[in-house]
Structures are given as structure tokens and as C-alpha cells.
Design a protein around this motif. Structure first.
Motif, PDB file in Angstrom:
ATOM      1  N   UNK A 232     -32.577  30.487 -54.455  1.00  0.00           N
ATOM      2  CA  UNK A 232     -32.994  28.926 -55.076  1.00  0.00           C
ATOM      3  C   UNK A 232     -32.921  27.840 -54.281  1.00  0.00           C
ATOM      4  N   UNK A 233     -31.596  28.157 -53.511  1.00  0.00           N
ATOM      5  CA  UNK A 233     -31.520  27.118 -52.023  1.00  0.00           C
ATOM      6  C   UNK A 233     -32.171  27.646 -51.109  1.00  0.00           C
ATOM      7  N   UNK A 234     -32.915  28.426 -50.864  1.00  0.00           N
ATOM      8  CA  UNK A 234     -33.524  28.648 -49.184  1.00  0.00           C
ATOM      9  C   UNK A 234     -34.781  28.664 -49.876  1.00  0.00           C
ATOM     10  N   UNK A 235     -36.144  27.495 -50.673  1.00  0.00           N
ATOM     11  CA  UNK A 235     -37.108  27.928 -51.034  1.00  0.00           C
ATOM     12  C   UNK A 235     -38.270  28.056 -49.591  1.00  0.00           C
ATOM     13  N   UNK A 236     -39.261  28.773 -50.220  1.00  0.00           N
ATOM     14  CA  UNK A 236     -40.717  29.278 -49.232  1.00  0.00           C
ATOM     15  C   UNK A 236     -40.502  30.435 -48.929  1.00  0.00           C
ATOM     16  N   UNK A 237     -41.407  30.571 -47.803  1.00  0.00           N
ATOM     17  CA  UNK A 237     -41.406  31.821 -47.652  1.00  0.00           C
ATOM     18  C   UNK A 237     -40.851  32.791 -46.895  1.00  0.00           C
ATOM     19  N   UNK A 238     -39.756  31.954 -46.252  1.00  0.00           N
ATOM     20  CA  UNK A 238     -38.978  32.385 -44.941  1.00  0.00           C
ATOM     21  C   UNK A 238     -37.496  32.921 -45.492  1.00  0.00           C
ATOM     22  N   UNK A 239     -37.519  32.362 -47.036  1.00  0.00           N
ATOM     23  CA  UNK A 239     -36.141  31.986 -47.103  1.00  0.00           C
ATOM     24  C   UNK A 239     -35.750  33.572 -47.695  1.00  0.00           C
ATOM     25  N   UNK A 240     -36.642  34.821 -48.502  1.00  0.00           N
ATOM     26  CA  UNK A 240     -35.952  36.285 -48.008  1.00  0.00           C
ATOM     27  C   UNK A 240     -35.055  36.224 -47.370  1.00  0.00           C
ATOM     28  N   UNK A 241     -36.161  36.104 -45.639  1.00  0.00           N
ATOM     29  CA  UNK A 241     -35.352  36.559 -44.675  1.00  0.00           C
ATOM     30  C   UNK A 241     -33.929  36.161 -43.943  1.00  0.00           C
ATOM     31  N   UNK A 242     -34.874  34.595 -44.726  1.00  0.00           N
ATOM     32  CA  UNK A 242     -33.087  33.772 -44.309  1.00  0.00           C
ATOM     33  C   UNK A 242     -32.450  34.109 -44.933  1.00  0.00           C
TER      34      UNK A 242
END
Length: 310
Positions: A232-242
Motif C-alpha cells: 500500500x506504501x508503493x502503489x502503481x504497477x512497479x510496486x511489487x517489483x520495488x
């Protein structure tokens, strides 16, 4: 009535000591909903303890009455007034009573000792780390000077969230935010308390394969749950990779004993789950799992009290 109750509790205890934990540990749905899976594991542990201790206690007291309260009262009167039991008392009844008392005291004692020992260890680590960590502008955590990437939190009354300077240098702001969110999820949801009963179970019954299996499964699930919150702190399509990159970096540094680390658990499974997220469970699945957990805990409880009310 009590002999039948003891038999049913014994069968339930055997199921909860091996096949049920084995099936739950291998179940694929648990990674799709760590919250429901954690509730089920807590139910397995609680119901298992109630079943094995209850089976021994009920069998041991069966000559003294037809229900547990009646038998317990008659057993107490026997020791204080010399009143005789309703049926013959064999050696296996005395053995069962002794084993029930020993097992209950051991499980409770090991849990208390594990809580005290872990609290003391965390206090020592916290006191030492507070001498070594610094506040760094722009970093939502205390920073420990170390080239090795590390991120961990020490839970307790005064929680401490620590990042190493190597971690701060290696990750970009989004990745750091993901790591911090992961650790704060551990603290906010008291994941150390969910894990502690299984630490005690493993210490109390080291010969039981289910104890190791349950501990490892719960450890992995709390990490997956913290991953879900951190997303939830890194939304967006790249959040999971981040987040995946951040926890891989954190895995190198480890953590002090008693701490919860961003790189903990089975790293491969966590990274795979982030990069290839499994399909969500149907809406009815979580209520069904929680209902099954409640039923599991209710079963030994009802078996213990039912003879007194029928």
C-alpha cells in the motif's frame, strides 16, 4: 460418557498433531490470504493443546464421575475426605492424570519462559542499538552505521525500527518506503505475538514434526502479510517489483534474535508471490476459513463441557 469423550478428544489430538498441520502447511490457498491462514494456524495450536490435555485429563478422571466437573469434584473430595470413586481406578488413570498435569504445566511454562526470555533479549538488543543508531533526515527509521544492507524491527513496549546505512545507500526512496512499511506492519499487527505460541510449541515438543512445520508456516505467513501491507506504501504497477528488490536486499543483513526482519521467511516464495501474484480467493473463502477455525476450537471445548449438560 467420559470414556467416549476421552476417545474423541484423543482422535482429534492425533489429527491436529500430524495430518491437519501437514495439509495446512502444503495448502496453496494460504499464500493467497495470509490473514485467514494465520487464524487457522492459531486455531490448530489452541485446539491441539486443548485436545491432548483434555483427552488425558478426561480419561484420568473418568472413574470419578460422568462429567468433567463432577469427576473433578469427586477427585478433590477423594484427596481431602477419602471419598471413594464411583468406579475402579487403574494405573492408566493415574498415569493419564499425571501426564495431563505435566503437559499443561510444560506448555504453559515454556510459553511463559519464552515470553520472558524473548523480552529480555529484545531489551538488551534495544538498549545496545539505541547507543548505536542515529536519526537521519528523510529516513523514517533509526539508522545503524553498517555497510551490510539490513532492515528489522524490535517489537515491544518501546518498538525500534532500524535500517543499516548500507540499506539506505542501496535503495531508492520508494524501496526504502516499502521496507519501512513492511516493518511497521509487523509492529502494528503484533506479529511477534502470533509467532510466540509456535516458538513455545516447538521448544516444548521438539520431537513433534508438526511443531517445526507450524512454526515455519506461521513465520512465513506473517512476512507475507507484512508484504501485503507494505504494497500500500508503493502503489502503481512497479510496486511489487520495488518491494521484491527491497526485501532481497534486506535478506543479506539478517536481524538480532527476537527481531522481525524484512528479509525473513522463505525469500524465494515471497519474491515469487510478489512478482507473480496468485489470484485472490473468492469472497466467501475468508469467512469460511475463519468459521472452520472457530469450529476447530469449539470442538474440544464442547467435548469437554457437553457431558455436564446432557
Amino acid at each position: 460418557m467420559l470414556p467416549l469423550t476421552a476417545l474423541l478428544l484423543g482422535l482429534l489430538a492425533v489429527a491436529l498433531a500430524w495430518p491437519v498441520p501437514a495439509v495446512l502447511a502444503r495448502a496453496g490457498w494460504t499464500r493467497r490470504d495470509p490473514v485467514a491462514a494465520l487464524v487457522c494456524w492459531q486455531a490448530v495450536g489452541l485446539a491441539g493443546g486443548l485436545s491432548i490435555i483434555g483427552a488425558l485429563l478426561v480419561h484420568g478422571l473418568s472413574p470419578w464421575g460422568g462429567s468433567l466437573p463432577e469427576a473433578w469434584w469427586a477427585w478433590a473430595r477423594h484427596w481431602f475426605t477419602g471419598a471413594q470413586p464411583a468406579g475402579p481406578v487403574r494405573g492408566d488413570h493415574w498415569v493419564a492424570q499425571t501426564l495431563a498435569a505435566v503437559l499443561a504445566l510444560e506448555l504453559l511454562g515454556v510459553l511463559v519462559l519464552a515470553l520472558v526470555r524473548t523480552a529480555r533479549t529484545r531489551a538488551r538488543h534495544r538498549a545496545l542499538l539505541e547507543l548505536l543508531v542515529d536519526d537521519v533526515s528523510g529516513v523514517d527509521a533509526r539508522v545503524l552505521e553498517s555497510p551490510v544492507p539490513a532492515a528489522f524491527c524490535i517489537p515491544g513496549a518501546r518498538p525500534l525500527l532500524v535500517l543499516s546505512s548500507g540499506m539506505v545507500a542501496e535503495l531508492d526512496p520508494a524501496e526504502l518506503a516499502a521496507v519501512v512499511a513492511h516493518e511497521r506492519a509487523h509492529l502494528a499487527e503484533r506479529h511477534h505475538l502470533l509467532l510466540m505460541p509456535f516458538v513455545a510449541w516447538r521448544e516444548a515438543l521438539p520431537v513433534l514434526p508438526a511443531a517445526d512445520r507450524a512454526h515455519d508456516a506461521v513465520r512465513d505467513l506473517v512476512e507475507m502479510r507484512a508484504d501485503d501491507v507494505a504494497l500500500r506504501a508503493v502503489p502503481g504497477p512497479a510496486g511489487r517489483r520495488t518491494l521484491a528488490k527491497a526485501i532481497v536486499a534486506a535478506a543479506e543483513g539478517g536481524a538480532p534474535q527476537g527481531a522481525l526482519a524484512a528479509g525473513g521467511g522463505v525469500l524465494t516464495a515471497r519474491v515469487t508471490r510478489l512478482l507473480e501474484p496468485p489470484a485472490e480467493l473468492p469472497r466467501w473463502a475468508r469467512p469460511a476459513a475463519i468459521g472452520a477455525a472457530i469450529t476447530l476450537v469449539a470442538a474440544p471445548t464442547l467435548l469437554l463441557v457437553l457431558p455436564a449438560v446432557v
